[in-house]
Design an enzyme around this catalytic site. Structure first.
Site, PDB file in Angstrom:
ATOM      1  N   ASP A 132     -26.388  37.312  19.844  1.00 29.39           N
ATOM      2  CA  ASP A 132     -25.787  37.688  20.919  1.00 29.39           C
ATOM      3  C   ASP A 132     -26.678  38.326  22.658  1.00 29.39           C
ATOM      4  O   ASP A 132     -26.960  39.499  21.667  1.00 29.39           O
ATOM      5  CB  ASP A 132     -24.190  38.290  20.785  1.00 29.39           C
ATOM      6  CG  ASP A 132     -23.327  37.579  21.283  1.00 29.39           C
ATOM      7  OD1 ASP A 132     -23.408  37.304  22.591  1.00 29.39           O
ATOM      8  OD2 ASP A 132     -21.919  37.854  20.705  1.00 29.39           O
ATOM      9  N   HIS A 135     -13.853  36.179  17.920  1.00 32.75           N
ATOM     10  CA  HIS A 135     -13.755  36.996  18.139  1.00 32.75           C
ATOM     11  C   HIS A 135     -12.470  37.559  19.103  1.00 32.75           C
ATOM     12  O   HIS A 135     -12.179  38.826  19.053  1.00 32.75           O
ATOM     13  CB  HIS A 135     -14.883  38.503  17.826  1.00 32.75           C
ATOM     14  CG  HIS A 135     -15.760  38.568  19.281  1.00 32.75           C
ATOM     15  ND1 HIS A 135     -16.610  37.133  18.692  1.00 32.75           N
ATOM     16  CD2 HIS A 135     -15.903  38.881  20.480  1.00 32.75           C
ATOM     17  CE1 HIS A 135     -17.025  37.154  20.358  1.00 32.75           C
ATOM     18  NE2 HIS A 135     -16.387  38.429  20.761  1.00 32.75           N
ATOM     19  N   ASP A 136     -12.138  36.888  20.255  1.00 30.20           N
ATOM     20  CA  ASP A 136     -11.496  36.853  20.902  1.00 30.20           C
ATOM     21  C   ASP A 136     -10.254  37.056  21.431  1.00 30.20           C
ATOM     22  O   ASP A 136      -9.135  36.252  22.534  1.00 30.20           O
ATOM     23  CB  ASP A 136     -12.790  36.391  22.709  1.00 30.20           C
ATOM     24  CG  ASP A 136     -13.358  36.968  23.049  1.00 30.20           C
ATOM     25  OD1 ASP A 136     -13.445  38.391  22.298  1.00 30.20           O
ATOM     26  OD2 ASP A 136     -14.503  36.710  22.938  1.00 30.20           O
ATOM     27  N   GLU A 159     -21.308  30.792  26.462  1.00 35.94           N
ATOM     28  CA  GLU A 159     -20.142  31.055  26.040  1.00 35.94           C
ATOM     29  C   GLU A 159     -19.571  30.575  27.879  1.00 35.94           C
ATOM     30  O   GLU A 159     -19.235  30.745  28.281  1.00 35.94           O
ATOM     31  CB  GLU A 159     -19.705  32.255  26.413  1.00 35.94           C
ATOM     32  CG  GLU A 159     -18.056  32.538  26.078  1.00 35.94           C
ATOM     33  CD  GLU A 159     -17.642  33.671  26.072  1.00 35.94           C
ATOM     34  OE1 GLU A 159     -16.957  35.124  25.591  1.00 35.94           O
ATOM     35  OE2 GLU A 159     -18.147  34.974  26.950  1.00 35.94           O
ATOM     36  N   ASP A 180     -24.019  35.934  26.415  1.00 36.37           N
ATOM     37  CA  ASP A 180     -22.548  35.937  27.452  1.00 36.37           C
ATOM     38  C   ASP A 180     -21.397  36.192  28.342  1.00 36.37           C
ATOM     39  O   ASP A 180     -22.716  36.245  29.015  1.00 36.37           O
ATOM     40  CB  ASP A 180     -22.391  37.044  26.542  1.00 36.37           C
ATOM     41  CG  ASP A 180     -20.663  38.545  25.871  1.00 36.37           C
ATOM     42  OD1 ASP A 180     -20.162  38.426  26.180  1.00 36.37           O
ATOM     43  OD2 ASP A 180     -20.895  39.653  27.348  1.00 36.37           O
TER      44      ASP A 180
HETATM   45  C1  GLC Z   1     -17.697  37.914  25.948  1.00 39.59           C
HETATM   46  C2  GLC Z   1     -17.195  38.066  24.209  1.00 39.59           C
HETATM   47  C3  GLC Z   1     -15.856  39.638  24.342  1.00 39.59           C
HETATM   48  C4  GLC Z   1     -16.507  40.380  25.810  1.00 39.59           C
HETATM   49  C5  GLC Z   1     -17.027  40.268  26.866  1.00 39.59           C
HETATM   50  C6  GLC Z   1     -17.633  41.163  27.590  1.00 39.59           C
HETATM   51  O1  GLC Z   1     -16.320  36.673  25.705  1.00 39.59           O
HETATM   52  O2  GLC Z   1     -16.045  37.497  23.910  1.00 39.59           O
HETATM   53  O3  GLC Z   1     -15.765  40.085  23.493  1.00 39.59           O
HETATM   54  O4  GLC Z   1     -15.136  41.942  25.634  1.00 39.59           O
HETATM   55  O5  GLC Z   1     -17.575  39.215  26.854  1.00 39.59           O
HETATM   56  O6  GLC Z   1     -18.601  41.663  27.337  1.00 39.59           O
END
Ligand code: GLC
Length: 595
Positions: A141, A376-377, A313, A251
Site C-alpha cells: 500500500d 477494510h473501510d 483506490e 491510497d
Molecule cells: C484510504 C484507506 C483508509 C484510510 C484513508 C486515509 O481510503 O483505505 O483506510 O483511512 O485512505 O489514508
C-alpha cells in the site's frame, strides 16, 4: 466507508445515491461482443495481473505470531500455504510501515521501514521471498497523499517557515477573522472539511499558518506542486521495487492535488455523522494534475522488469470517470483502477449490476476492470447485499460475480469464509477514531476489521488463547472459520476455492469475451463467456428470493445446441436438461458449459 467520494454520513448511502443517478441501459448483445472483440485485438502479451485474484491483507487482523494481540508479518508468512491453497496470485498488504497508528497505518512516519509491531525489514524481505516461492506476489500500500504528523518531513516543515521541508505540505495564512477556530485573528482560508470530521485546516503556532489535512489532523497533506515531494515519494517506491514488490495499491490517489486558489466548495445539503456540512469535492479531488503524476509513476515502474502494477483506490460515480484513471485511450496511467460500482451498489438489482458489469467490459477502452466487493473501510458485502435468511447463498453469488467475469478480482481477508461485519456495541470499545467522533451514527470501521477466523479455538486461532486481541473475535467464528469450512464440501470457502480453480483452468472463463444475456430479465443476471475454439460457458445468478426458471437462446452467439453441462451450481439446483429450462433456487447460481 468510502474515502474518496468519501464517507460523510454513511459513505454507502452516498455511493448508493450517486449510483442511483445512472439509469440502467438496455444492452445490445451484438454491440457488446463486437466492441469487446475490437478491444481485445489491441491487447498484446498478457501480464500476470490480468487474470489475477488479489487478496487484501489487513496485517493487524490477519495472524498474530507473538501473542501481543496484533497481527504481524511473521503471522502472514505462516499462512502462505493457506493462501496458496485458496489459489490466489497476489497479496496486497495494507500499510505496515512505522506509524503512530492513529489511522492504523495510513499515517506513515517512515516509508522505508517496518513498524516494530509488525516485525522488521528482514521479516518483510523474507515474506516477499517465501511468497515468491509459492508464486504469490506482494503488493504494498502506498500512501502518497499525506504522511503522519510525526514523519520527520512534517516535524521539520512545522518547525519554521524557512525550513526547506516547509513547502512539502499545504499551508495557508488563512483569512482574517475571529470567533471559534480562529488563531491570532486568522480563520481557515475556506470551508473545506476533513473526510474524518471537522475543519480540514489545523493551526501551527510555530509558523502562524494552517496546514491542510483531508483525513485526520495527524495526516497532513503533502504538497504535490513541489517537485521535491514527487522525487522523495518515487524514491521510496523504488526502495520497495528494488526489494521485489510486485506493485502498489495507491491510497486516496484522486486526492493528491488541491485547488491552487483554495476556493470554497459548494454545500450539497445535509450534514455528516460528525455534523459537518456535506460539500462538493471539486477543489480537493480528481484534479487534472493528479493524472500527470500517475503518468510519470507509470513510466517509472515500467523501468522495472516483471509487469509491476499500479492499483488505484478509485471510488468513482460512473465508469466514464473510472476510465480516466487508466488514462482512457492512452492506457498510460493505472493498470488497475478499483471498480466500486459493481461491488458497492449494495443491492441485488439485475439491471444495475448488468449495466455496471457490461460497462466495465466495454467502456474502459479495453483496460482491465478490477472488481471489489470488500475492503477494510466498508461494511462487508455479505451484510450489504444480504437479506439475513439466504446470506450463505448470497455470499456465493457475489463470489461468482467477482470470479467469473473478465475482471481481475480483488478480495478481502475473511470474505472467503463468510465473515460478517461486527461493529462495536459500545462507544468505549471503539478503536477507529471516526467511530468515536461519529458515534452512534457512524460506528467507524472496526466491524470490518475484526481478526481473521482460522479455527474454533479461543481467539479463533488469530492469537493465543490468553491474549486480548486488539479487536474482539466475532461470535460467528465458531462455525465460520477456515478449519471448519475446509472440511465442509458446501462451505463458502470451498465455493471460493472451486471458483478460483475454474477461473484459472477454464479457457472461456479465463480469456473469453463477456456477453450479457437476457438483458431485460429483472430477476436473473446472466452472461456468456466465449473464447474462439473453446466451449462457451453460461453463468446464471438468481437475484431474488423466489425460484426462477429461465431459457437461453445463444444462436446470436453462434451456438445452436441447447445442451449444457454443469460446471458449478449452488447446492440444491438441479442439472438442467437443456438451456431451454434452467431452474434456480432463491439467490442461487448455475455455471454450465454449452456443449
Ligand atoms: C484510504 C484507506 C483508509 C484510510 C484513508 C486515509 O481510503 O483505505 O483506510 O483511512 O485512505 O489514508
Amino acid at each position: 466507508m468510502h474515502l474518496s467520494c468519501k464517507r460523510s454520513t454513511s459513505i454507502i448511502a452516498v455511493l448508493a445515491a450517486s449510483l442511483g443517478l445512472a439509469a440502467p441501459s438496455m444492452l445490445c448483445q451484438r454491440t457488446t461482443s463486437t466492441k469487446q472483440a475490437e478491444l481485445k485485438e489491441t491487447s498484446s502479451v498478457e501480464p500476470w495481473w490480468k487474470h489475477a485474484v488479489i487478496y487484501e491483507i489487513y496485517p493487524r487482523s490477519f495472524q498474530d505470531s507473538n501473542g501481543d494481540g496484533v497481527g504481524d508479518l511473521k503471522g502472514i508468512n505462516s499462512r502462505l500455504d493457506y493462501l496458496k491453497s485458496l489459489g490466489i496470485d497476489a497479496i496486497w498488504i495494507t500499510p505496515m510501515y512505522p506509524s503512530p497508528q492513529v489511522d492504523f497505518g495510513y499515517d506513515i512516519s517512515n516509508y522505508e521501514a517496518v513498524d516494530p509491531q509488525y516485525g522488521t525489514l528482514n521479516d518483510m524481505t523474507r515474506l516477499i521471498d517465501h511468497a515468491k516461492q509459492r508464486e504469490i506476489r506482494v503488493v504494498l500500500d502506498m500512501v502518497l497523499n499525506h504522511t503522519s504528523d510525526q514523519h520527520s518531513w512534517f516535524l521539520q516543515a512545522a518547525s519554521s517557515r524557512t525550513n526547506p521541508k516547509h513547502d512539502w505540505y499545504v499551508w495557508s495564512d488563512g483569512k482574517s477573522g475571529t470567533g471559534p477556530g480562529s488563531h491570532e485573528g486568522r480563520v481557515p482560508p475556506n470551508n473545506w472539511v476533513s473526510l474524518f470530521g471537522g475543519s480540514a485546516w489545523e493551526w501551527v503556532p510555530a509558523v502562524h499558518e494552517y496546514y491542510y489535512h483531508e483525513f485526520y489532523k495527524q495526516q497532513p497533506d503533502l504538497n504535490w506542486r513541489n517537485p521535491a515531494v514527487e522525487g522523495a515519494m518515487f524514491s521510496t517506491m523504488r526502495f520497495w521495487l528494488d526489494r521485489g514488490v510486485a506493485g502498489f495499491r495507491l491510497d486516496a490517489i484522486p486526492s493528491l492535488f488541491e485547488d491552487i486558489q483554495l476556493r470554497d466548495e459548494a454545500e450539497l445539503g445535509g450534514t455528516s455523522a460528525q455534523g459537518d456540512p456535506i460539500l462538493a469535492r471539486n477543489y480537493t479531488d480528481n484534479l487534472p494534475e493528479d493524472h500527470d503524476v500517475i503518468r510519470r509513476l507509470r513510466a517509472m515502474i515500467a523501468s522495472y522488469p516483471g509487469d509491476r502494477v499500479l492499483i488505484g483506490e478509485t471510488y468513482m460515480p460512473n465508469t466514464m470517470e473510472l476510465d480516466k484513471w487508466y488514462g482512457g485511450a492512452a492506457h498510460d496511467e493505472l493498470q488497475l483502477a478499483m471498480d466500486m460500482l459493481v461491488g458497492f451498489s449494495s443491492k441485488l438489482d439485475a439491471s444495475t449490476l448488468r449495466k455496471y458489469i457490461d460497462e466495465a467490459e466495454t467502456e474502459l477502452h479495453g483496460s482491465q476492470p478490477l472488481f471489489v466487493f470488500n475492503n477494510h473501510d466498508n461494511p462487508r458485502a455479505i451484510d450489504r447485499y444480504g437479506y439475513g435468511v439466504h446470506n450463505e447463498e448470497i455470499a456465493k453469488l457475489l463470489a461468482t460475480i467477482l470470479l467469473t467475469t473478465q475482471s481481475t478480482a480483488l478480495m478481502y481477508q475473511g470474505e472467503e469464509i463468510g465473515m460478517v461485519t461486527t461493529p462495536p456495541a459500545r462507544l468505549q470499545d471503539v478503536k477507529d477514531p471516526i467511530g468515536i467522533s461519529g458515534w452512534p451514527k457512524e460506528k467507524g470501521r472496526d466491524g470490518e476489521r475484526t481478526p481473521m477466523q482460522w479455527d474454533d479455538s479461543a481467539n479463533a486461532g488469530f492469537s493465543g488463547a490468553n491474549v486480548n486481541p486488539w479487536l474482539p473475535i466475532p461470535q460467528s467464528y465458531k462455525d465460520h472459520n477456515v478449519k471448519v469450512e475446509a472440511s465442509e464440501p458446501n462451505s463458502i470457502l470451498n465455493w471460493y476455492k472451486q471458483m478460483i480453480e475454474l477461473r484459472r483452468t477454464n479457457p472461456a472463463i479465463r480469456d473469453g469475451l463477456n456477453i450479457m444475456l437476457n438483458a431485460d430479465n429483472p430477476n436473473v443476471l446472466s452472461w456468456l463467456r466465449q473464447s474462439p475454439g473453446q466451449p462457451a460457458v453460461v453463468v446464471v445468478c438468481n437475484l431474488t428470493d423466489q425460484e426462477q426458471k429461465i431459457s437461453f437462446d445463444l444462436s446470436a452467439q453462434g451456438i445452436a445446441s441447447k445442451q449444457v453441462r454443469t460446471l458449478m451450481k449452488t447446492p440444491g439446483n438441479v442439472d438442467p436438461l437443456s438451456l431451454d429450462a434452467v431452474q434456480l433456487l432463491p439467490f442461487s447460481v448455475y455455471v454450465g458449459q454449452a456443449e
